[in-house]
Write a protein that holds these residues in place. Structure first.
Motif, PDB file in Angstrom:
ATOM      1  N   PRO A   1      30.634 -32.206 -39.058  1.00  0.00           N
ATOM      2  CA  PRO A   1      29.358 -32.478 -38.473  1.00  0.00           C
ATOM      3  C   PRO A   1      28.360 -32.743 -39.644  1.00  0.00           C
ATOM      4  N   SER A   2      28.467 -31.873 -40.622  1.00  0.00           N
ATOM      5  CA  SER A   2      27.391 -32.070 -41.709  1.00  0.00           C
ATOM      6  C   SER A   2      27.651 -31.237 -43.036  1.00  0.00           C
TER       7      SER A   2
ATOM      8  N   ASN B   1      25.306 -30.359 -44.737  1.00  0.00           N
ATOM      9  CA  ASN B   1      23.944 -29.844 -45.014  1.00  0.00           C
ATOM     10  C   ASN B   1      24.308 -28.222 -44.594  1.00  0.00           C
ATOM     11  N   HIS B   2      25.174 -28.214 -43.649  1.00  0.00           N
ATOM     12  CA  HIS B   2      25.509 -26.896 -43.210  1.00  0.00           C
ATOM     13  C   HIS B   2      26.579 -26.203 -44.075  1.00  0.00           C
ATOM     14  N   PRO B   3      25.793 -24.889 -44.538  1.00  0.00           N
ATOM     15  CA  PRO B   3      26.800 -24.083 -45.608  1.00  0.00           C
ATOM     16  C   PRO B   3      28.272 -23.994 -45.136  1.00  0.00           C
ATOM     17  N   PHE B   4      28.497 -23.626 -44.006  1.00  0.00           N
ATOM     18  CA  PHE B   4      29.773 -23.379 -43.622  1.00  0.00           C
ATOM     19  C   PHE B   4      30.769 -24.312 -43.924  1.00  0.00           C
ATOM     20  N   PHE B   5      30.397 -25.585 -43.315  1.00  0.00           N
ATOM     21  CA  PHE B   5      31.029 -26.815 -43.446  1.00  0.00           C
ATOM     22  C   PHE B   5      31.231 -27.309 -44.996  1.00  0.00           C
ATOM     23  N   ALA B   6      30.192 -27.036 -45.615  1.00  0.00           N
ATOM     24  CA  ALA B   6      30.073 -27.727 -47.222  1.00  0.00           C
ATOM     25  C   ALA B   6      31.018 -26.686 -47.822  1.00  0.00           C
ATOM     26  N   GLN B   7      31.254 -25.478 -47.687  1.00  0.00           N
ATOM     27  CA  GLN B   7      32.123 -24.489 -48.277  1.00  0.00           C
ATOM     28  C   GLN B   7      33.512 -24.869 -48.008  1.00  0.00           C
ATOM     29  N   ILE B   8      33.787 -24.893 -46.626  1.00  0.00           N
ATOM     30  CA  ILE B   8      35.302 -24.824 -46.302  1.00  0.00           C
ATOM     31  C   ILE B   8      35.844 -26.458 -46.823  1.00  0.00           C
ATOM     32  N   ALA B   9      34.773 -27.396 -46.842  1.00  0.00           N
ATOM     33  CA  ALA B   9      35.353 -28.732 -46.987  1.00  0.00           C
ATOM     34  C   ALA B   9      35.600 -28.861 -48.653  1.00  0.00           C
ATOM     35  N   GLN B  10      34.909 -27.918 -49.215  1.00  0.00           N
ATOM     36  CA  GLN B  10      35.039 -28.239 -50.830  1.00  0.00           C
ATOM     37  C   GLN B  10      36.521 -27.357 -51.065  1.00  0.00           C
ATOM     38  N   GLN B  11      36.646 -26.316 -50.546  1.00  0.00           N
ATOM     39  CA  GLN B  11      38.174 -25.593 -50.743  1.00  0.00           C
ATOM     40  C   GLN B  11      39.224 -26.329 -50.442  1.00  0.00           C
ATOM     41  N   ILE B  12      39.080 -27.039 -49.008  1.00  0.00           N
ATOM     42  CA  ILE B  12      40.247 -27.883 -48.505  1.00  0.00           C
ATOM     43  C   ILE B  12      40.484 -29.067 -49.668  1.00  0.00           C
ATOM     44  N   GLU B  13      39.464 -29.445 -50.162  1.00  0.00           N
ATOM     45  CA  GLU B  13      39.497 -30.900 -50.973  1.00  0.00           C
ATOM     46  C   GLU B  13      40.228 -30.203 -52.350  1.00  0.00           C
ATOM     47  N   HIS B  14      39.784 -29.127 -52.991  1.00  0.00           N
ATOM     48  CA  HIS B  14      40.459 -28.700 -54.192  1.00  0.00           C
ATOM     49  C   HIS B  14      42.035 -28.378 -53.757  1.00  0.00           C
ATOM     50  N   ARG B  15      42.450 -27.911 -52.683  1.00  0.00           N
ATOM     51  CA  ARG B  15      43.659 -27.580 -52.544  1.00  0.00           C
ATOM     52  C   ARG B  15      44.383 -28.786 -52.462  1.00  0.00           C
ATOM     53  N   PHE B  16      44.033 -29.607 -51.669  1.00  0.00           N
ATOM     54  CA  PHE B  16      44.636 -30.987 -51.571  1.00  0.00           C
ATOM     55  C   PHE B  16      44.930 -31.764 -52.827  1.00  0.00           C
TER      56      PHE B  16
ATOM     57  N   THR C   1      31.070 -37.404 -42.511  1.00  0.00           N
ATOM     58  CA  THR C   1      30.258 -36.566 -41.427  1.00  0.00           C
ATOM     59  C   THR C   1      29.642 -37.130 -40.388  1.00  0.00           C
ATOM     60  N   THR C   2      29.856 -36.407 -39.291  1.00  0.00           N
ATOM     61  CA  THR C   2      29.242 -37.265 -37.734  1.00  0.00           C
ATOM     62  C   THR C   2      27.882 -37.065 -37.670  1.00  0.00           C
ATOM     63  N   GLU C   3      27.197 -35.884 -38.143  1.00  0.00           N
ATOM     64  CA  GLU C   3      25.850 -35.810 -37.941  1.00  0.00           C
ATOM     65  C   GLU C   3      25.900 -35.404 -36.457  1.00  0.00           C
ATOM     66  N   ALA C   4      26.703 -34.917 -35.902  1.00  0.00           N
ATOM     67  CA  ALA C   4      26.798 -34.610 -34.435  1.00  0.00           C
ATOM     68  C   ALA C   4      26.391 -35.619 -33.550  1.00  0.00           C
ATOM     69  N   ASN C   5      26.814 -37.126 -34.141  1.00  0.00           N
ATOM     70  CA  ASN C   5      26.693 -38.346 -33.311  1.00  0.00           C
ATOM     71  C   ASN C   5      27.957 -38.833 -32.846  1.00  0.00           C
ATOM     72  N   VAL C   6      28.261 -38.661 -31.445  1.00  0.00           N
ATOM     73  CA  VAL C   6      29.249 -39.235 -30.974  1.00  0.00           C
ATOM     74  C   VAL C   6      29.691 -40.589 -31.294  1.00  0.00           C
TER      75      VAL C   6
ATOM     76  N   HIS D   1      22.342 -27.003 -33.594  1.00  0.00           N
ATOM     77  CA  HIS D   1      23.234 -26.039 -34.263  1.00  0.00           C
ATOM     78  C   HIS D   1      23.315 -26.369 -35.733  1.00  0.00           C
ATOM     79  N   PHE D   2      23.579 -27.391 -36.330  1.00  0.00           N
ATOM     80  CA  PHE D   2      23.627 -27.581 -37.567  1.00  0.00           C
ATOM     81  C   PHE D   2      22.443 -27.874 -38.532  1.00  0.00           C
ATOM     82  N   ALA D   3      21.383 -26.932 -38.273  1.00  0.00           N
ATOM     83  CA  ALA D   3      20.188 -26.976 -38.667  1.00  0.00           C
ATOM     84  C   ALA D   3      19.886 -26.894 -40.268  1.00  0.00           C
ATOM     85  N   ASP D   4      18.849 -27.920 -40.887  1.00  0.00           N
ATOM     86  CA  ASP D   4      18.686 -27.615 -42.162  1.00  0.00           C
ATOM     87  C   ASP D   4      17.647 -26.566 -42.272  1.00  0.00           C
ATOM     88  N   LEU D   5      17.259 -26.095 -43.435  1.00  0.00           N
ATOM     89  CA  LEU D   5      16.251 -25.076 -43.689  1.00  0.00           C
ATOM     90  C   LEU D   5      15.011 -25.386 -43.104  1.00  0.00           C
ATOM     91  N   HIS D   6      14.505 -26.937 -43.216  1.00  0.00           N
ATOM     92  CA  HIS D   6      13.164 -26.971 -42.619  1.00  0.00           C
ATOM     93  C   HIS D   6      13.134 -26.859 -41.013  1.00  0.00           C
TER      94      HIS D   6
END
Length: 328
Positions: A68-69, A71-86, A97-102, A215-220
């Protein structure tokens, strides 16, 4: 003189076939042998002809990753680890990233298919299951359930919700507010919130579940929401929220002259690296990021090799990291 696969095999002390199988992720290669071969490849600066390999195998060595984004720490961290392993396995990852836009998500799915990716990994989709059912490549969903996915991988969020509730109850909370996402979505997160609520009710503790507008809020946007929460729900003595919202709760306590954990307890969920910069440290239920990424990548490689993979994988290895925001 160009380096060949035979040069790699000779220096690694293995056969050309073993090097080829390692590069193409075919058959069983021990971890020790695989690491030795990749070390030699790096040392010799060997670059296999990826185009020729993809044409021969009718594959592109490319995986599509949709989140989704970032900017959300969970998706940033898991995406980085997936990319490194591949990357270590010779694959490239197309991150979108979809930005929660269908509508955006539908376009991304079409583009990945046109790019002839070998497989697709998706977290928190907005599209209906029928859209993904049309895919001609393996799909792995993570942190949510998608019926058309070959494999669904997530942490055991029901266990995580129970761990969070018990930690706050040990601290004597009486009126708790949990910030939840879109509970109508197909994410596994709903299970942690439901279990958290059930644990609180069973203990005779008042529990308010407040949906987050983003749900995928930024800091602001998180700061604006948290300020409203404190105004609308006075008398709340404990909070349960994901990392960004939990961090902002701690900041809001400070601005309002409240003491943590004496006046208010806070427990975060996810345990991303963003929490390491906070002082004081929050108590957090940490998801097993490393294991999640490993399972996602290993499962995709096995699917591409035609091997059987368990269709539903839930990881119990969540951990409670004690900080100063809850009473022991």
């Amino acid at each position: 003189m160009s380096i060949t696969i035979r040069d790699v095999a000779r220096k690694a002390g293995v056969s050309v076939t073993t090097v080829s199988r390692t590069l193409n992720n075919r058959g069983y290669i021990s971890k020790e042998t695989r690491e030795k071969i990749y070390a030699v490849i790096q040392d010799l600066n060997y670059s296999p002809n990826m185009l020729a390999r993809s044409l021969t195998r009718a594959r592109t060595q490319t995986i599509g990753l949709i989140v989704p984004s970032i900017n959300h720490p969970f998706f940033a961290q898991i995406a980085q680890q997936i990319e490194h392993r591949f990357f270590d396995l010779g694959y490239q990852v197309l991150l979108r990233t979809t930005e929660a836009n269908v509508g955006h998500e539908s376009r991304i799915l079409d583009l990945l298919q046109q790019a002839r990716v070998d497989g697709i990994i998706i977290g928190s989709p907005g599209l209906s299951d029928q859209n993904y059912a049309k895919s001609t490549v393996p799909i792995i969903s993570f942190d949510m359930h998608l019926a058309s996915a070959s494999v669904s991988i997530a942490a055991n969020h029901a266990l995580g919700g129970r761990m969070a509730a018990q930690a706050l109850l040990r601290g004597g909370c009486r009126r708790v507010l949990q910030i939840v996402g879109d509970l109508s979505a197909k994410t596994d997160a709903a299970k942690r919130h439901q279990t958290f609520l059930e644990e609180m009710i069973a203990a005779g503790c008042e529990c308010i579940s407040l949906p987050s507008a983003n749900h995928f809020a930024d800091l602001h946007s998180s700061r604006e929401m948290i300020e409203k929460v404190f105004d609308q729900y006075p008398g709340t003595d404990a909070f349960f929220a994901t990392d960004i919202n939990a961090a902002e709760l701690l900041n809001c306590d400070t601005r309002r002259g409240l003491s943590v954990p004496q006046d208010i307890q806070i427990i975060a969920y996810d345990g991303t690296d963003v929490l390491t910069v906070l002082c004081p440290q929050l108590t957090v239920i940490r998801q097993p990021f490393e294991e999640l990424a490993e399972k996602i990548v290993d499962s995709m490689v096995k699917l591409l090799q035609g091997e059987k993979v368990e269709s539903r994988i839930r990881l119990d290895s969540l951990t409670l990291i004690q900080g100063i925001s809850t009473r022991v």
